[in-house]
Design a protein around this motif. Sequence first.
Motif, PDB file in Angstrom:
ATOM      1  N   ASN A  64      -1.941  -4.424  -6.077  1.00 38.64           N
ATOM      2  CA  ASN A  64      -1.863  -2.981  -6.256  1.00 38.64           C
ATOM      3  C   ASN A  64      -1.462  -2.391  -4.907  1.00 38.64           C
ATOM      4  O   ASN A  64      -2.229  -2.455  -3.938  1.00 38.64           O
ATOM      5  N   ASP A  65      -0.249  -1.852  -4.847  1.00 37.55           N
ATOM      6  CA  ASP A  65       0.277  -1.367  -3.567  1.00 37.55           C
ATOM      7  C   ASP A  65      -0.606  -0.287  -2.943  1.00 37.55           C
ATOM      8  O   ASP A  65      -0.802  -0.262  -1.722  1.00 37.55           O
ATOM      9  N   GLN A  66      -1.138   0.598  -3.767  1.00 38.49           N
ATOM     10  CA  GLN A  66      -1.934   1.699  -3.237  1.00 38.49           C
ATOM     11  C   GLN A  66      -3.199   1.168  -2.558  1.00 38.49           C
ATOM     12  O   GLN A  66      -3.576   1.627  -1.467  1.00 38.49           O
ATOM     13  N   ASP A  84       2.696  -9.360   1.172  1.00 37.36           N
ATOM     14  CA  ASP A  84       2.539 -10.351   0.108  1.00 37.36           C
ATOM     15  C   ASP A  84       1.093 -10.496  -0.353  1.00 37.36           C
ATOM     16  O   ASP A  84       0.794 -11.323  -1.223  1.00 37.36           O
ATOM     17  N   ALA A  85       0.184  -9.727   0.208  1.00 40.31           N
ATOM     18  CA  ALA A  85      -1.239  -9.878  -0.105  1.00 40.31           C
ATOM     19  C   ALA A  85      -1.532  -9.504  -1.555  1.00 40.31           C
ATOM     20  O   ALA A  85      -1.075  -8.471  -2.054  1.00 40.31           O
ATOM     21  N   ASN A  86      -2.301 -10.346  -2.213  1.00 42.57           N
ATOM     22  CA  ASN A  86      -2.764 -10.053  -3.566  1.00 42.57           C
ATOM     23  C   ASN A  86      -4.027  -9.199  -3.510  1.00 42.57           C
ATOM     24  O   ASN A  86      -4.851  -9.361  -2.605  1.00 42.57           O
ATOM     25  N   THR A  87      -4.191  -8.333  -4.504  1.00 39.53           N
ATOM     26  CA  THR A  87      -5.441  -7.585  -4.630  1.00 39.53           C
ATOM     27  C   THR A  87      -6.478  -8.416  -5.369  1.00 39.53           C
ATOM     28  O   THR A  87      -7.661  -8.390  -5.053  1.00 39.53           O
ATOM     29  N   PHE A  88      -6.043  -9.166  -6.372  1.00 39.21           N
ATOM     30  CA  PHE A  88      -6.923 -10.152  -6.986  1.00 39.21           C
ATOM     31  C   PHE A  88      -6.144 -11.428  -7.236  1.00 39.21           C
ATOM     32  O   PHE A  88      -4.922 -11.407  -7.418  1.00 39.21           O
ATOM     33  N   GLY A 164     -12.665  -3.588  -3.247  1.00 36.04           N
ATOM     34  CA  GLY A 164     -13.489  -3.008  -4.302  1.00 36.04           C
ATOM     35  C   GLY A 164     -13.809  -1.555  -4.018  1.00 36.04           C
ATOM     36  O   GLY A 164     -13.739  -0.696  -4.905  1.00 36.04           O
ATOM     37  N   LEU A 165     -14.149  -1.265  -2.773  1.00 36.34           N
ATOM     38  CA  LEU A 165     -14.487   0.114  -2.411  1.00 36.34           C
ATOM     39  C   LEU A 165     -13.271   1.031  -2.519  1.00 36.34           C
ATOM     40  O   LEU A 165     -13.377   2.168  -2.999  1.00 36.34           O
ATOM     41  N   ILE A 166     -12.109   0.537  -2.112  1.00 31.19           N
ATOM     42  CA  ILE A 166     -10.882   1.334  -2.220  1.00 31.19           C
ATOM     43  C   ILE A 166     -10.550   1.599  -3.682  1.00 31.19           C
ATOM     44  O   ILE A 166     -10.206   2.733  -4.056  1.00 31.19           O
TER      45      ILE A 166
END
Length: 213
Positions: A64-66, A84-88, A164-166
């Motif tokens: 998720n870019d945001q 390239d970082a994944n959110t999950f 998670g907080l974001i």
Amino acid sequence: MTITPFETNLYQHLAPFFAEHGFTLLPEKKQFRRINTSGFQNIILSSVFCVDDTMLDVNFGARNDQIEQIAQQFLNNQPDFRLDANTFLLSVARFSGFQSSRYKIHSGEALSDVCEKIELFFNKQGFDFLDSASILSTLDLLLNESPNQPCQFVYNQTHRCYKGLIAARLNHNPHFEGLVDSYRHLLIRLTQNPYEQLHFERLIAYLQHYSAN
């Protein structure tokens, strides 16, 4: 990054299937990726070569870019990897409840069989899960449903506290302040690094004054 003959063969098996679903092969990143409105979804293929077998681990997730644009300001990641970082991210094995996390491949026939299993998984469950988990409200739920327990949808539990907080803040989660306390205490248990805790406090201050457009 070097691509082995095994990986070339693997990509040849799977590329037509994933292409049908809008995924592009990025061999240098060892993954298939599909761009969407919130970021991207990806399937990452990791191989370990043994004496008689090749072990294949299949992970899938989304960005998720945001969330990442905020998170990467506070996480100690190398700049080259931030986009390239994944959110999950989780393995097919973990999602499916398998005891073994990897596929064992010892022949061309075994490779074809494993590829069929991978395609079947994504047709039955994987693609649907990726689509639902790419929605901010679902992502908020996945990361924050059990804040005092390890989250199966991320490997780095420290990063889970940040993301998670974001996600909670962006989704206007009414339990945001409670999550602040939960993750503050969790981070103390996860790491005794004072710089980590300082960065997290800076994130909290940022989010408490954050207003999305």
